[in-house]
Design a protein around this motif. Structure first.
Motif, PDB file in Angstrom:
ATOM      1  N   ASN A   1       0.938  -1.097  -0.121  1.00 26.04           N
ATOM      2  CA  ASN A   1      -0.055   0.081   0.015  1.00 26.04           C
ATOM      3  C   ASN A   1       1.076   1.105  -0.107  1.00 26.04           C
ATOM      4  OD1 ASN A   1      -2.416  -1.498   0.293  1.00 26.04           O
ATOM      5  ND2 ASN A   1      -1.787  -1.731   2.406  1.00 26.04           N
ATOM      6  N   VAL A   2       0.483   2.392  -0.562  1.00 28.49           N
ATOM      7  CA  VAL A   2       1.011   3.566  -0.867  1.00 28.49           C
ATOM      8  C   VAL A   2       0.092   4.439  -0.202  1.00 28.49           C
ATOM      9  CG1 VAL A   2       2.328   5.085  -2.229  1.00 28.49           C
ATOM     10  CG2 VAL A   2       2.460   2.682  -2.795  1.00 28.49           C
ATOM     11  N   LEU A   3       0.658   5.412   0.680  1.00 28.02           N
ATOM     12  CA  LEU A   3       0.237   6.566   1.264  1.00 28.02           C
ATOM     13  C   LEU A   3       0.846   7.798   1.301  1.00 28.02           C
ATOM     14  CD1 LEU A   3      -2.299   7.868   2.803  1.00 28.02           C
ATOM     15  CD2 LEU A   3      -1.239   7.252   5.108  1.00 28.02           C
ATOM     16  N   ALA A   4       0.479   8.813   0.873  1.00 24.98           N
ATOM     17  CA  ALA A   4       1.185  10.047   0.286  1.00 24.98           C
ATOM     18  C   ALA A   4       0.500  11.029   1.339  1.00 24.98           C
ATOM     19  CB  ALA A   4       1.083  10.679  -0.976  1.00 24.98           C
ATOM     20  N   LEU A   5       1.236  11.864   2.105  1.00 23.62           N
ATOM     21  CA  LEU A   5       0.710  12.709   3.200  1.00 23.62           C
ATOM     22  C   LEU A   5       1.514  14.156   2.744  1.00 23.62           C
ATOM     23  CD1 LEU A   5       1.225  10.953   6.652  1.00 23.62           C
ATOM     24  CD2 LEU A   5      -0.942  11.297   4.921  1.00 23.62           C
ATOM     25  N   GLN A   6       0.414  15.065   2.622  1.00 28.50           N
ATOM     26  CA  GLN A   6       0.944  16.493   2.154  1.00 28.50           C
ATOM     27  C   GLN A   6       1.183  17.294   3.689  1.00 28.50           C
ATOM     28  OE1 GLN A   6      -2.606  16.686  -0.598  1.00 28.50           O
ATOM     29  NE2 GLN A   6      -1.297  18.377  -1.287  1.00 28.50           N
ATOM     30  N   LEU A   7       2.126  18.432   3.564  1.00 27.88           N
ATOM     31  CA  LEU A   7       2.182  19.134   4.783  1.00 27.88           C
ATOM     32  C   LEU A   7       1.091  19.761   5.100  1.00 27.88           C
ATOM     33  CD1 LEU A   7       5.746  20.838   3.589  1.00 27.88           C
ATOM     34  CD2 LEU A   7       5.352  18.970   5.280  1.00 27.88           C
TER      35      LEU A   7
ATOM     36  N   GLU B   1      -5.752  15.602   9.501  1.00 28.38           N
ATOM     37  CA  GLU B   1      -6.473  14.222  10.023  1.00 28.38           C
ATOM     38  C   GLU B   1      -6.632  13.598   8.868  1.00 28.38           C
ATOM     39  OE1 GLU B   1      -9.598  14.858  12.593  1.00 28.38           O
ATOM     40  OE2 GLU B   1      -8.555  15.763  14.430  1.00 28.38           O
ATOM     41  N   VAL B   2      -6.184  12.235   8.728  1.00 29.43           N
ATOM     42  CA  VAL B   2      -6.185  11.456   7.732  1.00 29.43           C
ATOM     43  C   VAL B   2      -7.189  10.201   8.062  1.00 29.43           C
ATOM     44  CG1 VAL B   2      -5.154  10.193   5.572  1.00 29.43           C
ATOM     45  CG2 VAL B   2      -4.463  12.588   6.340  1.00 29.43           C
ATOM     46  N   GLU B   3      -7.847   9.701   7.351  1.00 29.29           N
ATOM     47  CA  GLU B   3      -8.287   8.258   7.561  1.00 29.29           C
ATOM     48  C   GLU B   3      -8.413   7.469   6.204  1.00 29.29           C
ATOM     49  OE1 GLU B   3     -11.889   7.506  10.326  1.00 29.29           O
ATOM     50  OE2 GLU B   3     -12.273   9.584   9.906  1.00 29.29           O
ATOM     51  N   VAL B   4      -7.918   6.176   6.261  1.00 26.08           N
ATOM     52  CA  VAL B   4      -7.478   5.357   5.017  1.00 26.08           C
ATOM     53  C   VAL B   4      -8.449   4.185   5.304  1.00 26.08           C
ATOM     54  CG1 VAL B   4      -5.913   4.153   3.914  1.00 26.08           C
ATOM     55  CG2 VAL B   4      -5.183   6.315   4.758  1.00 26.08           C
ATOM     56  N   TYR B   5      -9.179   3.627   4.450  1.00 20.97           N
ATOM     57  CA  TYR B   5     -10.068   2.392   4.391  1.00 20.97           C
ATOM     58  C   TYR B   5      -9.432   1.539   3.409  1.00 20.97           C
ATOM     59  CZ  TYR B   5     -13.086   5.281   7.276  1.00 20.97           C
ATOM     60  OH  TYR B   5     -13.861   6.216   8.144  1.00 20.97           O
ATOM     61  N   ASP B   6      -8.684   0.604   3.871  1.00 22.06           N
ATOM     62  CA  ASP B   6      -8.014  -0.438   3.103  1.00 22.06           C
ATOM     63  C   ASP B   6      -8.792  -1.684   2.929  1.00 22.06           C
ATOM     64  OD1 ASP B   6      -5.566   1.052   2.354  1.00 22.06           O
ATOM     65  OD2 ASP B   6      -4.961   0.773   4.536  1.00 22.06           O
ATOM     66  N   ASN B   7      -8.374  -2.329   1.914  1.00 20.20           N
ATOM     67  CA  ASN B   7      -9.126  -3.873   1.724  1.00 20.20           C
ATOM     68  C   ASN B   7      -8.008  -4.911   1.713  1.00 20.20           C
ATOM     69  OD1 ASN B   7      -8.324  -4.053  -1.139  1.00 20.20           O
ATOM     70  ND2 ASN B   7      -9.528  -2.239  -1.293  1.00 20.20           N
ATOM     71  N   TRP B   8      -8.411  -5.814   2.017  1.00 18.10           N
ATOM     72  CA  TRP B   8      -7.116  -7.111   2.020  1.00 18.10           C
ATOM     73  C   TRP B   8      -6.738  -7.476   0.710  1.00 18.10           C
ATOM     74  CZ3 TRP B   8      -4.520  -9.152   5.948  1.00 18.10           C
ATOM     75  CH2 TRP B   8      -3.876 -10.313   5.788  1.00 18.10           C
TER      76      TRP B   8
ATOM     77  N   ALA C   1      -8.960   2.416  -3.063  1.00 17.99           N
ATOM     78  CA  ALA C   1      -9.105   2.525  -1.760  1.00 17.99           C
ATOM     79  C   ALA C   1      -9.408   3.874  -1.255  1.00 17.99           C
ATOM     80  CB  ALA C   1      -7.697   1.806  -0.826  1.00 17.99           C
ATOM     81  N   LEU C   2     -10.440   4.091  -0.207  1.00 18.14           N
ATOM     82  CA  LEU C   2     -10.985   5.402   0.095  1.00 18.14           C
ATOM     83  C   LEU C   2     -10.168   6.123   1.025  1.00 18.14           C
ATOM     84  CD1 LEU C   2     -13.147   7.351   0.054  1.00 18.14           C
ATOM     85  CD2 LEU C   2     -14.347   6.457   1.777  1.00 18.14           C
ATOM     86  N   VAL C   3      -9.663   7.279   0.970  1.00 17.79           N
ATOM     87  CA  VAL C   3      -9.004   8.123   1.865  1.00 17.79           C
ATOM     88  C   VAL C   3      -9.657   9.350   2.184  1.00 17.79           C
ATOM     89  CG1 VAL C   3      -6.829   9.375   2.201  1.00 17.79           C
ATOM     90  CG2 VAL C   3      -6.853   7.357   0.936  1.00 17.79           C
ATOM     91  N   LEU C   4      -9.941   9.662   3.438  1.00 16.51           N
ATOM     92  CA  LEU C   4     -10.691  10.738   3.933  1.00 16.51           C
ATOM     93  C   LEU C   4      -9.537  11.689   4.644  1.00 16.51           C
ATOM     94  CD1 LEU C   4     -13.862   9.632   5.857  1.00 16.51           C
ATOM     95  CD2 LEU C   4     -13.593  10.473   3.621  1.00 16.51           C
ATOM     96  N   VAL C   5      -9.463  13.070   4.006  1.00 18.63           N
ATOM     97  CA  VAL C   5      -8.505  14.101   4.369  1.00 18.63           C
ATOM     98  C   VAL C   5      -9.293  15.170   4.844  1.00 18.63           C
ATOM     99  CG1 VAL C   5      -6.579  15.716   3.668  1.00 18.63           C
ATOM    100  CG2 VAL C   5      -6.679  13.382   2.852  1.00 18.63           C
TER     101      VAL C   5
ATOM    102  N   ARG D   1      -6.626   7.053  -3.160  1.00 20.07           N
ATOM    103  CA  ARG D   1      -5.239   6.873  -2.914  1.00 20.07           C
ATOM    104  C   ARG D   1      -4.457   7.539  -4.050  1.00 20.07           C
ATOM    105  NH1 ARG D   1      -3.516   3.095   0.996  1.00 20.07           N
ATOM    106  NH2 ARG D   1      -4.892   1.750   0.504  1.00 20.07           N
ATOM    107  N   GLU D   2      -4.926   7.037  -5.441  1.00 16.24           N
ATOM    108  CA  GLU D   2      -4.049   7.518  -6.149  1.00 16.24           C
ATOM    109  C   GLU D   2      -3.896   8.954  -6.389  1.00 16.24           C
ATOM    110  OE1 GLU D   2      -5.064   3.490  -6.299  1.00 16.24           O
ATOM    111  OE2 GLU D   2      -6.164   4.972  -6.445  1.00 16.24           O
ATOM    112  N   ARG D   3      -5.244   9.630  -6.605  1.00 16.79           N
ATOM    113  CA  ARG D   3      -5.387  10.981  -6.413  1.00 16.79           C
ATOM    114  C   ARG D   3      -4.434  11.710  -5.500  1.00 16.79           C
ATOM    115  NH1 ARG D   3     -11.166  12.869  -7.464  1.00 16.79           N
ATOM    116  NH2 ARG D   3     -10.212  14.921  -7.359  1.00 16.79           N
ATOM    117  N   LYS D   4      -4.605  11.079  -4.414  1.00 23.50           N
ATOM    118  CA  LYS D   4      -3.757  11.638  -3.192  1.00 23.50           C
ATOM    119  C   LYS D   4      -2.284  11.733  -3.655  1.00 23.50           C
ATOM    120  CE  LYS D   4      -3.329  12.994   1.065  1.00 23.50           C
ATOM    121  NZ  LYS D   4      -3.308  14.546   1.278  1.00 23.50           N
TER     122      LYS D   4
END
Length: 323
Positions: A132-138, A142-149, A155-159, A166-169
């Motif tokens: 899994n790849v997660l990018a965090l901006q400066l 608060e970030v929530e990540v909803y992954d699947n096995w 995968a949904l990311v709430l910023v 995840r890709e657009r993030k």
């Protein structure tokens, strides 16, 4: 009379008092400026260091009895790919697992989920697919990540409450990187400039401290010289007082001697007058000694000089002065 104490005090105060105060003021100003630059440097360092973001990871997955799930990844909060240091997820109703980690903002992190047995040191199974790849901006808070096995795309990311994949993030993070790098370069230049100013101010402060130290040494030497002059002045005054007392005593003795000599001269004059009267009244004549010098008879017949010839000086020094 010359006042050595006043002169020494005035000289010491005028030469060293003003200069030392001015140097102390300059030193205080330099210390204030240095403290201000130190605070600015600390602020720049804090700005250069990335902040952390609270990231909550969610995973829906069913495990067998006695099994738990861990998240493992490249960040230290994820165990740095060390399974024994990887944090556990907490189970909740509906086979939902979650954990909140403090992750540094401005980075991209890879991670996976692992099902572990018993004490969590033995992996029963790893999450399928790529990492899994997660990018965090400066600017993320608060970030929530909803992954699947199965690690399927999308995968949904709430910023901060806003949904994004995840890709657009990751693309948004890449767009921000150029701006962040420019700002980081500017911040580093400001930090280097502040460090140089701190170095110059510290050098100036060191010089000021040396000057103040030299001024203090000179002032101590001047005070020592002042004390020495005061001692010399006191000794000189004592000598002058002793000399005046001695001169006064000598003058008094001289006056006494003069008075005594004046009394002796008066007595000698009366005796000489009496001798002359004796000759005129028919008394026995007085003859000059055979050894007397020429003219001694005429001198002895003169009542004003008498046979004592020396007068006051003869009585003072013990010999006859010639007539």
């Amino acid at each position: 009379s010359f006042d050595t104490n006043s002169y020494s005090s005035a000289t010491t105060s005028s030469q060293f008092g003003g200069g030392a105060r001015q140097q102390q003021q300059q030193q205080q100003q330099g210390s204030t400026a240095l403290a201000s630059l130190d605070q600015g440097s600390a602020a720049l360092k804090a700005k250069e260091q990335p902040k952390t973001v609270a990231v909550r990871f969610w995973l829906k997955f069913h495990v067998d009895y006695g099994q738990t799930i861990r998240i493992i990844g490249g960040h230290e909060a994820m165990g740095a790919w060390n399974l024994t240091k990887a944090p556990f997820l907490r189970w909740s109703e509906g086979d939902l697992w979650n954990v909140t980690l403090e992750v540094s903002a401005g980075g991209v992190y890879e991670y996976k989920y692992v099902v572990v047995e018993g004490d969590g040191t033995v992996a029963a199974s790893w999450q399928r697919g790529a990492n899994n790849v997660l990018a965090l901006q400066l600017n993320d808070e608060e970030v929530e990540v909803y992954d699947n096995w199965k690690n399927s795309p999308g995968a949904l990311v709430l910023v901060d409450g806003q949904e994004i994949t995840r890709e657009r993030k990751l693309l948004a993070w890449a767009a921000d990187m150029s701006l962040q790098r420019s700002e980081l370069r500017r911040t580093r230049m400001e930090l280097a400039q502040a460090r140089e100013e701190i170095r110059v101010l510290r050098a100036e402060l060191s010089v000021l401290r040396m000057e103040v130290s030299e001024a203090n040494i000179a002032r101590a030497a001047a005070e020592a010289r002042q004390l020495e002059l005061e001692r010399n002045n006191s000794a000189l005054r004592l000598e002058i007082a002793a000399s005046q007392a001695s001169a006064r005593s000598t003058m008094e003795e001289a006056a006494r001697l003069l008075n005594d000599l004046s009394d002796d001269d008066s007595i000698g004059g009366v005796s000489s007058s009496g001798g002359s009267s004796g000759i005129s009244s028919g008394g026995p004549p007085t003859y000059a000694s055979a050894n007397a010098p020429a003219g001694a008879g005429s001198s002895s017949s003169n009542g004003s000089h008498g046979s004592g010839g020396g007068g006051m000086f003869g009585s003072l020094f013990g010999f006859n002065m010639p007539g």
